[in-house]
Design a protein around this motif. Structure first.
Motif, PDB file in Angstrom:
ATOM      1  N   LYS A  13     125.769  30.704 130.540  1.00 25.90           N
ATOM      2  CA  LYS A  13     125.908  30.831 129.085  1.00 25.90           C
ATOM      3  C   LYS A  13     125.471  29.552 128.379  1.00 25.90           C
ATOM      4  O   LYS A  13     124.740  29.593 127.391  1.00 25.90           O
ATOM      5  CB  LYS A  13     127.371  31.137 128.731  1.00 25.90           C
ATOM      6  CG  LYS A  13     127.647  32.553 128.371  1.00 25.90           C
ATOM      7  CD  LYS A  13     129.098  32.724 128.036  1.00 25.90           C
ATOM      8  CE  LYS A  13     129.227  33.519 126.768  1.00 25.90           C
ATOM      9  NZ  LYS A  13     130.603  33.846 126.446  1.00 25.90           N
ATOM     10  N   ASP A  14     125.921  28.415 128.906  1.00 23.89           N
ATOM     11  CA  ASP A  14     125.563  27.126 128.306  1.00 23.89           C
ATOM     12  C   ASP A  14     124.068  26.847 128.430  1.00 23.89           C
ATOM     13  O   ASP A  14     123.434  26.372 127.485  1.00 23.89           O
ATOM     14  CB  ASP A  14     126.360  25.991 128.968  1.00 23.89           C
ATOM     15  CG  ASP A  14     127.853  26.128 128.730  1.00 23.89           C
ATOM     16  OD1 ASP A  14     128.245  26.720 127.697  1.00 23.89           O
ATOM     17  OD2 ASP A  14     128.631  25.640 129.575  1.00 23.89           O
ATOM     18  N   LYS A  15     123.496  27.133 129.605  1.00 23.97           N
ATOM     19  CA  LYS A  15     122.057  26.922 129.804  1.00 23.97           C
ATOM     20  C   LYS A  15     121.231  27.752 128.825  1.00 23.97           C
ATOM     21  O   LYS A  15     120.268  27.276 128.242  1.00 23.97           O
ATOM     22  CB  LYS A  15     121.655  27.301 131.232  1.00 23.97           C
ATOM     23  CG  LYS A  15     122.042  26.308 132.285  1.00 23.97           C
ATOM     24  CD  LYS A  15     121.524  26.801 133.631  1.00 23.97           C
ATOM     25  CE  LYS A  15     121.967  25.936 134.769  1.00 23.97           C
ATOM     26  NZ  LYS A  15     121.501  26.464 136.066  1.00 23.97           N
ATOM     27  N   LEU A  16     121.616  29.026 128.650  1.00 24.33           N
ATOM     28  CA  LEU A  16     120.872  29.910 127.753  1.00 24.33           C
ATOM     29  C   LEU A  16     120.991  29.451 126.301  1.00 24.33           C
ATOM     30  O   LEU A  16     120.007  29.478 125.555  1.00 24.33           O
ATOM     31  CB  LEU A  16     121.370  31.354 127.888  1.00 24.33           C
ATOM     32  CG  LEU A  16     120.989  32.081 129.170  1.00 24.33           C
ATOM     33  CD1 LEU A  16     121.742  33.392 129.286  1.00 24.33           C
ATOM     34  CD2 LEU A  16     119.498  32.319 129.234  1.00 24.33           C
ATOM     35  N   ASN A  24     125.434  30.648 117.838  1.00 29.47           N
ATOM     36  CA  ASN A  24     126.443  31.702 117.766  1.00 29.47           C
ATOM     37  C   ASN A  24     126.708  32.250 119.173  1.00 29.47           C
ATOM     38  O   ASN A  24     125.810  32.815 119.801  1.00 29.47           O
ATOM     39  CB  ASN A  24     125.951  32.815 116.843  1.00 29.47           C
ATOM     40  CG  ASN A  24     126.993  33.856 116.569  1.00 29.47           C
ATOM     41  OD1 ASN A  24     127.998  33.944 117.260  1.00 29.47           O
ATOM     42  ND2 ASN A  24     126.743  34.678 115.559  1.00 29.47           N
ATOM     43  N   PRO A  25     127.933  32.113 119.703  1.00 31.81           N
ATOM     44  CA  PRO A  25     128.192  32.569 121.080  1.00 31.81           C
ATOM     45  C   PRO A  25     128.018  34.070 121.297  1.00 31.81           C
ATOM     46  O   PRO A  25     127.780  34.510 122.414  1.00 31.81           O
ATOM     47  CB  PRO A  25     129.643  32.161 121.340  1.00 31.81           C
ATOM     48  CG  PRO A  25     130.179  31.612 120.088  1.00 31.81           C
ATOM     49  CD  PRO A  25     129.080  31.477 119.094  1.00 31.81           C
ATOM     50  N   THR A  26     128.117  34.873 120.247  1.00 35.32           N
ATOM     51  CA  THR A  26     127.934  36.313 120.424  1.00 35.32           C
ATOM     52  C   THR A  26     126.468  36.706 120.580  1.00 35.32           C
ATOM     53  O   THR A  26     126.170  37.816 121.013  1.00 35.32           O
ATOM     54  CB  THR A  26     128.536  37.106 119.250  1.00 35.32           C
ATOM     55  OG1 THR A  26     127.906  36.682 118.041  1.00 35.32           O
ATOM     56  CG2 THR A  26     130.033  36.888 119.161  1.00 35.32           C
ATOM     57  N   LEU A  27     125.548  35.806 120.235  1.00 35.23           N
ATOM     58  CA  LEU A  27     124.124  36.098 120.362  1.00 35.23           C
ATOM     59  C   LEU A  27     123.537  35.656 121.700  1.00 35.23           C
ATOM     60  O   LEU A  27     122.367  35.902 121.970  1.00 35.23           O
ATOM     61  CB  LEU A  27     123.349  35.421 119.224  1.00 35.23           C
ATOM     62  CG  LEU A  27     123.658  35.938 117.813  1.00 35.23           C
ATOM     63  CD1 LEU A  27     122.847  35.163 116.781  1.00 35.23           C
ATOM     64  CD2 LEU A  27     123.374  37.420 117.706  1.00 35.23           C
ATOM     65  N   ILE A  28     124.349  35.004 122.527  1.00 35.25           N
ATOM     66  CA  ILE A  28     123.871  34.583 123.847  1.00 35.25           C
ATOM     67  C   ILE A  28     123.657  35.836 124.701  1.00 35.25           C
ATOM     68  O   ILE A  28     124.535  36.698 124.769  1.00 35.25           O
ATOM     69  CB  ILE A  28     124.891  33.628 124.513  1.00 35.25           C
ATOM     70  CG1 ILE A  28     125.027  32.355 123.678  1.00 35.25           C
ATOM     71  CG2 ILE A  28     124.454  33.289 125.935  1.00 35.25           C
ATOM     72  CD1 ILE A  28     126.118  31.429 124.142  1.00 35.25           C
ATOM     73  N   SER A 159     121.932  42.385 126.381  1.00 35.55           N
ATOM     74  CA  SER A 159     122.303  42.440 124.969  1.00 35.55           C
ATOM     75  C   SER A 159     121.216  41.902 124.053  1.00 35.55           C
ATOM     76  O   SER A 159     121.325  42.003 122.839  1.00 35.55           O
ATOM     77  CB  SER A 159     123.584  41.635 124.738  1.00 35.55           C
ATOM     78  OG  SER A 159     123.351  40.276 125.055  1.00 35.55           O
ATOM     79  N   THR A 160     120.160  41.326 124.596  1.00 37.03           N
ATOM     80  CA  THR A 160     119.106  40.758 123.778  1.00 37.03           C
ATOM     81  C   THR A 160     117.972  41.764 123.568  1.00 37.03           C
ATOM     82  O   THR A 160     117.821  42.708 124.339  1.00 37.03           O
ATOM     83  CB  THR A 160     118.553  39.469 124.425  1.00 37.03           C
ATOM     84  OG1 THR A 160     117.543  38.921 123.588  1.00 37.03           O
ATOM     85  CG2 THR A 160     117.974  39.726 125.791  1.00 37.03           C
ATOM     86  N   ASN A 162     114.864  40.536 123.317  1.00 37.08           N
ATOM     87  CA  ASN A 162     113.735  39.677 123.634  1.00 37.08           C
ATOM     88  C   ASN A 162     113.557  39.648 125.154  1.00 37.08           C
ATOM     89  O   ASN A 162     114.484  39.304 125.882  1.00 37.08           O
ATOM     90  CB  ASN A 162     114.040  38.269 123.077  1.00 37.08           C
ATOM     91  CG  ASN A 162     112.894  37.321 123.246  1.00 37.08           C
ATOM     92  OD1 ASN A 162     111.994  37.544 124.041  1.00 37.08           O
ATOM     93  ND2 ASN A 162     112.939  36.243 122.493  1.00 37.08           N
ATOM     94  N   ASP A 163     112.351  39.971 125.629  1.00 34.33           N
ATOM     95  CA  ASP A 163     112.091  39.975 127.064  1.00 34.33           C
ATOM     96  C   ASP A 163     112.177  38.579 127.670  1.00 34.33           C
ATOM     97  O   ASP A 163     112.591  38.424 128.821  1.00 34.33           O
ATOM     98  CB  ASP A 163     110.715  40.567 127.360  1.00 34.33           C
ATOM     99  CG  ASP A 163     110.688  42.067 127.201  1.00 34.33           C
ATOM    100  OD1 ASP A 163     111.774  42.668 127.088  1.00 34.33           O
ATOM    101  OD2 ASP A 163     109.588  42.648 127.195  1.00 34.33           O
ATOM    102  N   LYS A 164     111.784  37.572 126.924  1.00 34.95           N
ATOM    103  CA  LYS A 164     111.821  36.197 127.431  1.00 34.95           C
ATOM    104  C   LYS A 164     113.259  35.761 127.722  1.00 34.95           C
ATOM    105  O   LYS A 164     113.541  35.158 128.759  1.00 34.95           O
ATOM    106  CB  LYS A 164     111.181  35.262 126.398  1.00 34.95           C
ATOM    107  CG  LYS A 164     110.748  33.944 126.917  1.00 34.95           C
ATOM    108  CD  LYS A 164     110.038  33.171 125.813  1.00 34.95           C
ATOM    109  CE  LYS A 164     109.069  32.190 126.408  1.00 34.95           C
ATOM    110  NZ  LYS A 164     108.354  31.442 125.389  1.00 34.95           N
ATOM    111  N   GLU A 165     114.165  36.062 126.803  1.00 31.93           N
ATOM    112  CA  GLU A 165     115.578  35.714 126.995  1.00 31.93           C
ATOM    113  C   GLU A 165     116.176  36.520 128.147  1.00 31.93           C
ATOM    114  O   GLU A 165     116.945  35.988 128.960  1.00 31.93           O
ATOM    115  CB  GLU A 165     116.370  35.957 125.711  1.00 31.93           C
ATOM    116  CG  GLU A 165     116.026  35.010 124.589  1.00 31.93           C
ATOM    117  CD  GLU A 165     116.755  35.327 123.300  1.00 31.93           C
ATOM    118  OE1 GLU A 165     117.626  36.229 123.294  1.00 31.93           O
ATOM    119  OE2 GLU A 165     116.466  34.660 122.298  1.00 31.93           O
ATOM    120  N   ALA A 166     115.816  37.791 128.243  1.00 28.62           N
ATOM    121  CA  ALA A 166     116.330  38.634 129.324  1.00 28.62           C
ATOM    122  C   ALA A 166     115.822  38.140 130.676  1.00 28.62           C
ATOM    123  O   ALA A 166     116.573  38.109 131.660  1.00 28.62           O
ATOM    124  CB  ALA A 166     115.912  40.086 129.101  1.00 28.62           C
TER     125      ALA A 166
END
Length: 181
Positions: A13-16, A24-28, A159-160, A162-166
């Protein structure tokens, strides 16, 4: 076997949030669900084989699988409305993390000539799908108990959008992607 969830909560979570500058922690990005599905194909009329596939997928997932039925009749496929056409199971919470950890640590390395899973399975909305050719890579499956070898589709929903974040989320979780593009 709940190390993957602890790893996500304590480190990933912290790395992302740092890598994508998310305050915003809910957008991680996080895992929402994993769907395992099997199409019956030529065995759609064989009730015993469909039940055997459902039992096998239930053992693999650790949760009871559901037999899916056709919504419409399609003459070209010799399919009638209400006919069983496949099996699926949706995993969330502890079972989802348990299955993913078992997949990454035990099952994928057992695939013959395994060099990693494709990076091209993202759908543009942050979800990743890939297939396995046979169910025998899972250690719970007893070879003598299965009637037919079959593959399965596995979809990991995040939950994202965005393919890059996933991709980064799955990479941090330890998903063995193939080298290259």
């Amino acid at each position: 076997m709940y190390q993957l969830k602890d790893l996500y909560l304590n480190e990933i979570k912290d790395k992302l949030s740092k890598e994508f500058n998310i305050n915003n922690p809910t957008l991680i990005p996080k895992l929402e669900k994993i769907v395992i599905s099997v199409g019956a194909g030529e065995y759609a009329k064989e009730v015993k084989i469909i039940q055997n596939i459902a039992d096998t997928i239930s053992i693999i997932a650790g949760q009871r699988a559901v037999v899916t039925h056709a919504k419409k009749s399609v003459a070209g496929f010799k399919m009638r409305e209400g006919m069983p056409i496949g099996v699926k199971v949706t995993l969330r919470g502890k079972r989802m993390y348990n299955f993913l950890e078992k997949l990454i640590v035990i099952s994928l390395p057992r695939v013959k000539d395994f060099r990693g899973i494709s990076r091209n399975g993202f759908d543009g909305n942050g979800n990743y799908s890939f297939g396995l050719k046979e169910q025998l890579v899972f250690p719970e499956v007893v070879y003598d108990d299965i009637m037919v070898t079959h593959g399965m589709n596995i979809t990991i929903v995040t939950s994202t959008n965005n393919d890059k974040e996933a991709f980064k989320l799955l990479e941090f979780l330890g998903m063995p992607f193939a080298k290259g593009r």
